[in-house]
Structure formats: C-alpha cells, structure tokens
Design a protein around this motif. Sequence first.
Motif, PDB file in Angstrom:
ATOM      1  N   LYS A  75      22.243-126.377 -19.979  1.00 19.84           N
ATOM      2  CA  LYS A  75      23.218-127.131 -19.402  1.00 19.84           C
ATOM      3  C   LYS A  75      22.253-128.098 -18.274  1.00 19.84           C
ATOM      4  CE  LYS A  75      27.372-125.007 -20.341  1.00 19.84           C
ATOM      5  NZ  LYS A  75      28.834-124.435 -19.609  1.00 19.84           N
ATOM      6  N   ASN A  76      21.224-127.615 -18.162  1.00 22.80           N
ATOM      7  CA  ASN A  76      20.311-128.350 -16.963  1.00 22.80           C
ATOM      8  C   ASN A  76      20.951-128.223 -15.598  1.00 22.80           C
ATOM      9  OD1 ASN A  76      18.348-129.002 -18.910  1.00 22.80           O
ATOM     10  ND2 ASN A  76      19.016-131.171 -18.890  1.00 22.80           N
ATOM     11  N   THR A  77      21.545-126.923 -15.341  1.00 23.70           N
ATOM     12  CA  THR A  77      22.339-126.730 -14.199  1.00 23.70           C
ATOM     13  C   THR A  77      21.680-125.451 -13.257  1.00 23.70           C
ATOM     14  OG1 THR A  77      24.218-127.586 -15.482  1.00 23.70           O
ATOM     15  CG2 THR A  77      24.591-126.092 -13.480  1.00 23.70           C
ATOM     16  N   VAL A  78      21.790-125.204 -12.148  1.00 24.11           N
ATOM     17  CA  VAL A  78      21.613-124.545 -11.203  1.00 24.11           C
ATOM     18  C   VAL A  78      23.209-124.343 -10.354  1.00 24.11           C
ATOM     19  CG1 VAL A  78      20.571-125.887  -9.346  1.00 24.11           C
ATOM     20  CG2 VAL A  78      20.281-123.403  -9.729  1.00 24.11           C
ATOM     21  N   TYR A  79      23.276-122.739 -10.192  1.00 29.89           N
ATOM     22  CA  TYR A  79      24.309-122.595  -9.348  1.00 29.89           C
ATOM     23  C   TYR A  79      24.075-121.591  -8.015  1.00 29.89           C
ATOM     24  CZ  TYR A  79      26.659-123.412 -14.072  1.00 29.89           C
ATOM     25  OH  TYR A  79      26.891-124.003 -15.051  1.00 29.89           O
ATOM     26  N   LEU A  80      24.884-121.805  -7.229  1.00 36.90           N
ATOM     27  CA  LEU A  80      24.750-120.905  -6.061  1.00 36.90           C
ATOM     28  C   LEU A  80      26.176-120.614  -5.781  1.00 36.90           C
ATOM     29  CD1 LEU A  80      22.565-119.910  -3.938  1.00 36.90           C
ATOM     30  CD2 LEU A  80      23.530-121.692  -2.306  1.00 36.90           C
ATOM     31  N   GLN A  81      26.363-119.103  -5.998  1.00 35.94           N
ATOM     32  CA  GLN A  81      27.503-118.413  -5.378  1.00 35.94           C
ATOM     33  C   GLN A  81      27.286-117.829  -4.064  1.00 35.94           C
ATOM     34  OE1 GLN A  81      30.499-117.801  -7.419  1.00 35.94           O
ATOM     35  NE2 GLN A  81      31.183-116.898  -5.447  1.00 35.94           N
ATOM     36  N   MET A  82      28.092-118.364  -3.179  1.00 39.02           N
ATOM     37  CA  MET A  82      27.957-118.044  -1.986  1.00 39.02           C
ATOM     38  C   MET A  82      29.373-117.163  -1.609  1.00 39.02           C
ATOM     39  SD  MET A  82      26.897-121.473  -0.238  1.00 39.02           S
ATOM     40  CE  MET A  82      28.204-122.319  -0.603  1.00 39.02           C
ATOM     41  N   ASN A  83      29.275-115.807  -1.173  1.00 38.98           N
ATOM     42  CA  ASN A  83      30.119-115.003  -0.717  1.00 38.98           C
ATOM     43  C   ASN A  83      30.047-114.655   0.757  1.00 38.98           C
ATOM     44  OD1 ASN A  83      31.123-115.013  -3.308  1.00 38.98           O
ATOM     45  ND2 ASN A  83      29.910-113.090  -4.039  1.00 38.98           N
TER      46      ASN A  83
END
Length: 122
Positions: A75-83
């Motif tokens: 998906k040409n996507t990067v994620y950043l999960q911030m907790n």
Amino acid sequence: QVQLVESGGGLVQAGGSLRLSCVASGIIFRINAMGWYRQAPGKQRELVAVISSGANTNYADSVKGRFTISRDNAKNTVYLQMNSLKPEDTAVYYCNMNLNARDNSYKPYDYWGQGTQVTVSS
C-alpha cells in the motif's frame, strides 16, 4: 509526481493513543527507508522512528517502548502507532520516504509529507 499524504493527527489527552498514516502516490519503483520526524515550536526537526526496507526499526530514546513504526509495502504506506502519549510529544509530525520514482529518473530521493499536528494535553 510523487506525493506523501499524512493523516491521523489530532488532539488527545496525556496517556492516550493516536495512529498516524502516510501513503505515497505516483510512479514509484521502490520504497527504501520510511520514517517519521517531528518538530515542536521553537525546536529543530528530530527523528522519531525509521524502518528500513528489511523492516529493521530504530527509535528515538524518548519514544522507545511507546511508539511503533510499521510499513505496508503493498500500500506504499508507513504507520506510527503512538501510545502513552505525553505533552512533550506535541509537535508537527512529518513522514519521510526514500524512494526510487520516475520523478527523479528512478534514483533514490527523499520525499516529505506536509505534516500533521499532534497535540497532547495534560
């Protein structure tokens, strides 16, 4: 023309969570490293997290154990999960991708998103 578009920023209370996304569009041959940077008012832009094409990750000491970077190559996507967000995480978050695209004769080049605001209230 390659474009990076971020989403997912917003206002959250301390201790809360947010998930940022960044999708790249355009004629792209390969995406190498992907990363997230942030810039707080009056401060320089700093690296938050980076993930290599082989999915190796690296984090700023200030976010280790709280943030997780991941990527979806299809998906040409990067994620950043911030907790466990803290007020000091307040900043504009920028997506960065080093990629090979038709724009630059398929040579590696760094592209940046427009930024998304993350505000953490105490």
